[in-house]
Design a protein around this motif. Sequence first.
Motif, PDB file in Angstrom:
ATOM      1  N   LYS A   2     -49.237  70.292  69.441  1.00 12.69           N
ATOM      2  CA  LYS A   2     -49.155  69.825  70.838  1.00 12.69           C
ATOM      3  C   LYS A   2     -47.831  70.239  71.480  1.00 12.69           C
ATOM      4  O   LYS A   2     -46.794  70.266  70.810  1.00 12.69           O
ATOM      5  CB  LYS A   2     -49.205  68.314  70.853  1.00 12.69           C
ATOM      6  CG  LYS A   2     -50.580  67.706  70.898  1.00 12.69           C
ATOM      7  CD  LYS A   2     -50.396  66.205  70.933  1.00 12.69           C
ATOM      8  CE  LYS A   2     -51.536  65.467  71.535  1.00 12.69           C
ATOM      9  NZ  LYS A   2     -51.325  64.018  71.423  1.00 12.69           N
ATOM     10  N   THR A   3     -47.846  70.495  72.769  1.00 10.35           N
ATOM     11  CA  THR A   3     -46.588  70.840  73.443  1.00 10.35           C
ATOM     12  C   THR A   3     -46.337  69.941  74.653  1.00 10.35           C
ATOM     13  O   THR A   3     -45.512  70.236  75.499  1.00 10.35           O
ATOM     14  CB  THR A   3     -46.598  72.322  73.900  1.00 10.35           C
ATOM     15  OG1 THR A   3     -47.741  72.518  74.721  1.00 10.35           O
ATOM     16  CG2 THR A   3     -46.601  73.272  72.732  1.00 10.35           C
ATOM     17  N   LYS A   4     -47.075  68.842  74.719  1.00  9.09           N
ATOM     18  CA  LYS A   4     -46.944  67.918  75.842  1.00  9.09           C
ATOM     19  C   LYS A   4     -47.058  66.496  75.293  1.00  9.09           C
ATOM     20  O   LYS A   4     -47.919  66.236  74.432  1.00  9.09           O
ATOM     21  CB  LYS A   4     -48.109  68.157  76.810  1.00  9.09           C
ATOM     22  CG  LYS A   4     -47.706  68.118  78.235  1.00  9.09           C
ATOM     23  CD  LYS A   4     -48.868  68.509  79.108  1.00  9.09           C
ATOM     24  CE  LYS A   4     -48.424  68.197  80.531  1.00  9.09           C
ATOM     25  NZ  LYS A   4     -49.288  68.568  81.524  1.00  9.09           N
ATOM     26  N   ALA A   5     -46.204  65.601  75.765  1.00  6.70           N
ATOM     27  CA  ALA A   5     -46.292  64.217  75.287  1.00  6.70           C
ATOM     28  C   ALA A   5     -45.913  63.251  76.390  1.00  6.70           C
ATOM     29  O   ALA A   5     -45.096  63.575  77.257  1.00  6.70           O
ATOM     30  CB  ALA A   5     -45.342  64.012  74.099  1.00  6.70           C
ATOM     31  N   VAL A   8     -41.560  61.199  73.553  1.00  6.03           N
ATOM     32  CA  VAL A   8     -41.147  61.773  72.263  1.00  6.03           C
ATOM     33  C   VAL A   8     -40.167  60.801  71.612  1.00  6.03           C
ATOM     34  O   VAL A   8     -39.184  60.373  72.237  1.00  6.03           O
ATOM     35  CB  VAL A   8     -40.473  63.153  72.453  1.00  6.03           C
ATOM     36  CG1 VAL A   8     -39.864  63.641  71.137  1.00  6.03           C
ATOM     37  CG2 VAL A   8     -41.490  64.172  72.955  1.00  6.03           C
ATOM     38  N   ILE A  32     -45.436  61.544  70.422  1.00  7.92           N
ATOM     39  CA  ILE A  32     -45.057  62.462  69.330  1.00  7.92           C
ATOM     40  C   ILE A  32     -43.759  61.955  68.707  1.00  7.92           C
ATOM     41  O   ILE A  32     -42.780  61.679  69.408  1.00  7.92           O
ATOM     42  CB  ILE A  32     -44.858  63.910  69.833  1.00  7.92           C
ATOM     43  CG1 ILE A  32     -46.166  64.462  70.408  1.00  7.92           C
ATOM     44  CG2 ILE A  32     -44.368  64.803  68.690  1.00  7.92           C
ATOM     45  CD1 ILE A  32     -46.064  65.906  70.937  1.00  7.92           C
ATOM     46  N   LYS A 188     -37.917  68.148  78.964  1.00  5.80           N
ATOM     47  CA  LYS A 188     -38.364  68.819  77.732  1.00  5.80           C
ATOM     48  C   LYS A 188     -37.516  68.375  76.555  1.00  5.80           C
ATOM     49  O   LYS A 188     -36.318  68.121  76.720  1.00  5.80           O
ATOM     50  CB  LYS A 188     -38.091  70.320  77.867  1.00  5.80           C
ATOM     51  CG  LYS A 188     -39.280  71.204  78.072  1.00  5.80           C
ATOM     52  CD  LYS A 188     -38.789  72.651  78.092  1.00  5.80           C
ATOM     53  CE  LYS A 188     -39.554  73.543  79.024  1.00  5.80           C
ATOM     54  NZ  LYS A 188     -40.959  73.680  78.818  1.00  5.80           N
ATOM     55  N   ILE A 196     -41.424  70.685  73.758  1.00  7.68           N
ATOM     56  CA  ILE A 196     -42.386  69.647  74.150  1.00  7.68           C
ATOM     57  C   ILE A 196     -42.068  69.175  75.573  1.00  7.68           C
ATOM     58  O   ILE A 196     -40.965  68.710  75.851  1.00  7.68           O
ATOM     59  CB  ILE A 196     -42.323  68.433  73.188  1.00  7.68           C
ATOM     60  CG1 ILE A 196     -42.470  68.881  71.723  1.00  7.68           C
ATOM     61  CG2 ILE A 196     -43.416  67.421  73.536  1.00  7.68           C
ATOM     62  CD1 ILE A 196     -42.151  67.815  70.697  1.00  7.68           C
ATOM     63  N   THR A 198     -42.061  66.565  78.277  1.00  8.24           N
ATOM     64  CA  THR A 198     -42.130  65.099  78.302  1.00  8.24           C
ATOM     65  C   THR A 198     -41.130  64.573  79.315  1.00  8.24           C
ATOM     66  O   THR A 198     -40.148  65.256  79.651  1.00  8.24           O
ATOM     67  CB  THR A 198     -41.843  64.499  76.914  1.00  8.24           C
ATOM     68  OG1 THR A 198     -42.120  63.099  76.950  1.00  8.24           O
ATOM     69  CG2 THR A 198     -40.394  64.701  76.473  1.00  8.24           C
TER      70      THR A 198
END
Length: 382
Positions: A2-5, A8, A32, A188, A196, A198
């Motif tokens: 995943k690259t989006k949350a 984090v 994440i 990020k 990620i 976020t």
Amino acid sequence: MKTKAYIVIIGAGISGLSIAYNLAKKGVKDIIVVDKSHFLAGATARCGAGVRQQWATELNCILAKKSIEFFSHANETLNYHRDIEFKQGGYLILSSSIAEDEQFAKNVKLQNSLGIPTRHLSKEEALEIVPHLNPNSFTSATFCHTDGHVNPFLMSEAYYLAAQKLGVDFFFFNEVKEIILEEGLIQKVITDKVEIDTHKVVNAAGGYSQEIGQMVGLDIPVYSENHEILVTERTKDMLGPMVMSFSKNIYCQQVPHGSILMGRNNPKALHNHDISSSWRFLDEMAKTVNHILPEVAKQRVIRTWGGSYNISPDFQPIISDTQVSNFFIACGFSGHGFMFAPITGELLSQIILGEELEAYAKDLHISRFDNMENIDREHSVV
Ligand SMILES: Cc1cc2nc3c(=O)[nH]c(=O)nc-3n(C[C@H](O)[C@H](O)[C@H](O)COP(=O)(O)OP(=O)(O)OC[C@H]3O[C@@H](n4cnc5c(N)ncnc54)[C@H](O)[C@@H]3O)c2cc1C
């Protein structure tokens, strides 16, 4: 990957695990947790596994009491297939001077006023509970029978599995290198493996919380310090409670599988990330335990190790939002972050979700250090 949350969480120690679980339980999706190493690489797996409510500040007493309540039903609440080994053998805290005895009388009064069933004991009463004590090594003691032990590996696994079941993603071997802000807002989290997107970050990085704070321009008033510990071979039942002395600088507990864990602090320890173990510790530990528990001192040591205490100016945790929008922290636990994990997760999830907090929780805010004269320092520490 995943690259989006939505959020984090940096650090998969007991604090990060409890925070992730509590958020997910409340329905938060897209969480994440990133950790720079393997599962339990930080202080959690290196700790003394003790859980106690006998503190000198009201705040620490409340945090401990609420966490102990959680441990008593953690297996069922987390639907854990094993057992966290919550053993309530008590903590016996030794006094060896009039000044210490007077302080302990105040501590017991405070603890009793909060519903913690601590008793002040004479030397003879303490010897009935732990007959192996050297009667010449102390003058009196306090005892709380609901204090005790939880296995840090099993407790962490219980949180990890429960969080995973609720949809939390874990990225191990992902070291956070940078947190990108634009106009003061988080955009990020960049690790050595992934970027990620976020807008919310939790700093639960234990000994490295200072460094993570610096990534968003925040100077968190904590430092890290090495604390050493050892474990003996398994032996016959010798100790019911954890035996502890602040003035003699020792804690010592027999864990359910029969080994004995003991540790002490090094007053000359530097503020850094050293987690090595030393002959000096072994030598001083052996002398201390031989004075207080001579029979225990005859057991053979199988391993020594060190780990980081992350320490705040008042030896109480910082569980807080910050002046950086949507950047939250849970750090500065000193030697009590394992036992406070249940309440840490509950409180930080309330802060993140904007829920109403109980009055005491406001004293955990980082802003309490704006005026150092007002802080209530915890003295009951090893
Ligand atoms: C010898 C010793 C004895 C102790 N005894 C007790 C005790 O009896 N009872 C008690 O309650 N407490 C005890 N403690 C304290 C307790 O271990 C800690 O307070 C607690 O484990 C802290 O948990 P944590 O999750 O905040 O930090 P940690 O367990 O240290 O987890 C932090 C995580 O953050 C990760 N991390 C750091 N930097 C980064 C980065 N840049 N990117 C990604 N991940 C990162 C680390 O890899 C680590 O896994 C003891 C500690 C020591 C050292």
